[in-house]
Scaffold this motif. Sequence first.
Motif, mmCIF file in Angstrom:
data_model
loop_
_atom_site.group_PDB
_atom_site.id
_atom_site.type_symbol
_atom_site.label_atom_id
_atom_site.label_comp_id
_atom_site.label_asym_id
_atom_site.label_seq_id
_atom_site.Cartn_x
_atom_site.Cartn_y
_atom_site.Cartn_z
ATOM 1 N N UNK A 173 -45.910 88.998 21.068
ATOM 2 C CA UNK A 173 -45.278 90.142 20.417
ATOM 3 C C UNK A 173 -43.803 90.250 20.795
ATOM 4 N N UNK A 174 -43.534 90.248 22.062
ATOM 5 C CA UNK A 174 -42.136 90.301 22.484
ATOM 6 C C UNK A 174 -42.000 90.022 23.980
ATOM 7 N N UNK A 175 -40.776 89.628 24.330
ATOM 8 C CA UNK A 175 -40.361 89.461 25.727
ATOM 9 C C UNK A 175 -39.216 90.429 26.012
ATOM 10 N N UNK A 176 -39.137 90.863 27.248
ATOM 11 C CA UNK A 176 -37.976 91.622 27.648
ATOM 12 C C UNK A 176 -36.733 90.739 27.592
ATOM 13 N N UNK A 177 -35.600 91.330 27.250
ATOM 14 C CA UNK A 177 -34.376 90.541 27.089
ATOM 15 C C UNK A 177 -34.016 89.771 28.354
ATOM 16 N N UNK A 178 -34.289 90.351 29.501
ATOM 17 C CA UNK A 178 -33.865 89.731 30.751
ATOM 18 C C UNK A 178 -34.715 88.527 31.152
ATOM 19 N N UNK A 179 -35.853 88.319 30.479
ATOM 20 C CA UNK A 179 -36.729 87.214 30.875
ATOM 21 C C UNK A 179 -36.883 86.162 29.782
ATOM 22 N N UNK B 59 -35.802 101.644 39.896
ATOM 23 C CA UNK B 59 -35.632 101.485 38.456
ATOM 24 C C UNK B 59 -36.888 101.908 37.710
ATOM 25 N N UNK B 60 -36.729 102.111 36.412
ATOM 26 C CA UNK B 60 -37.887 102.454 35.592
ATOM 27 C C UNK B 60 -38.700 101.210 35.277
ATOM 28 N N UNK B 61 -39.959 101.450 34.947
ATOM 29 C CA UNK B 61 -40.814 100.336 34.525
ATOM 30 C C UNK B 61 -40.263 99.738 33.231
ATOM 31 N N UNK B 62 -40.295 98.421 33.147
ATOM 32 C CA UNK B 62 -39.786 97.748 31.952
ATOM 33 C C UNK B 62 -40.779 96.703 31.467
ATOM 34 N N UNK B 63 -40.716 96.451 30.186
ATOM 35 C CA UNK B 63 -41.555 95.433 29.562
ATOM 36 C C UNK B 63 -41.094 94.053 29.993
ATOM 37 N N UNK B 64 -42.047 93.209 30.313
ATOM 38 C CA UNK B 64 -41.759 91.794 30.569
ATOM 39 C C UNK B 64 -42.190 90.965 29.360
ATOM 40 N N UNK B 65 -43.445 91.101 28.953
ATOM 41 C CA UNK B 65 -43.948 90.347 27.807
ATOM 42 C C UNK B 65 -45.262 90.955 27.338
ATOM 43 N N UNK B 66 -45.510 90.859 26.029
ATOM 44 C CA UNK B 66 -46.774 91.322 25.457
ATOM 45 C C UNK B 66 -47.289 90.316 24.453
ATOM 46 N N UNK B 67 -48.613 90.281 24.303
ATOM 47 C CA UNK B 67 -49.185 89.407 23.292
ATOM 48 C C UNK B 67 -50.378 90.070 22.626
ATOM 49 N N UNK B 68 -50.642 89.638 21.404
ATOM 50 C CA UNK B 68 -51.789 90.111 20.643
ATOM 51 C C UNK B 68 -52.983 89.261 21.041
ATOM 52 N N UNK C 268 -59.698 96.102 23.063
ATOM 53 C CA UNK C 268 -58.367 95.737 23.567
ATOM 54 C C UNK C 268 -57.730 94.764 22.579
ATOM 55 N N UNK C 269 -56.571 95.132 22.020
ATOM 56 C CA UNK C 269 -55.930 94.219 21.081
ATOM 57 C C UNK C 269 -54.578 93.701 21.572
ATOM 58 N N UNK C 270 -53.996 94.368 22.555
ATOM 59 C CA UNK C 270 -52.718 93.917 23.111
ATOM 60 C C UNK C 270 -52.816 93.937 24.635
ATOM 61 N N UNK C 271 -52.284 92.900 25.251
ATOM 62 C CA UNK C 271 -52.143 92.866 26.709
ATOM 63 C C UNK C 271 -50.729 92.417 27.045
ATOM 64 N N UNK C 272 -50.287 92.829 28.206
ATOM 65 C CA UNK C 272 -48.931 92.468 28.561
ATOM 66 C C UNK C 272 -48.635 92.604 30.034
ATOM 67 N N UNK C 273 -47.420 92.243 30.369
ATOM 68 C CA UNK C 273 -46.913 92.370 31.738
ATOM 69 C C UNK C 273 -45.709 93.302 31.729
ATOM 70 N N UNK C 274 -45.667 94.163 32.713
ATOM 71 C CA UNK C 274 -44.550 95.065 32.931
ATOM 72 C C UNK C 274 -44.138 94.933 34.397
ATOM 73 N N UNK C 275 -42.960 95.431 34.704
ATOM 74 C CA UNK C 275 -42.530 95.395 36.095
ATOM 75 C C UNK C 275 -41.720 96.636 36.430
#
Length: 116
Positions: A59-65, A43-52, A31-38
Amino acid sequence: QVQLVESGGGLVQPGGSLKLSCAASGNMNDINVMGWYRRAPGKQRELVARMNMESGGILNYGDSVKGRFTISSDNAKNTLYLQMNSLKPEDTAVYYCAAFGWRNYWGQGTQVTVSS
């Protein structure tokens, strides 16, 4: 196999905070990346945040958060966190923990409801 169990969801008033946890178990070696989605209702599933997980880099955050949520991890405990501040009604969703490697793994999700 990797198992992911989320916790920490609940009902919170607008402007409040919650901290989600994701306990990971099993073979985490690839496992090299983990993250949160909602996924919000309708609505469709969207990225919240990911990290290495190897470097600890975000790695990135969703624009809305951006600026309100913070992803972090405790590798010794194999636990991923999501600190959510300044919560808004539009943050209401089921939040899922995910782990990515040779295979992708998803938790069952935890409900977050932001309402007065």
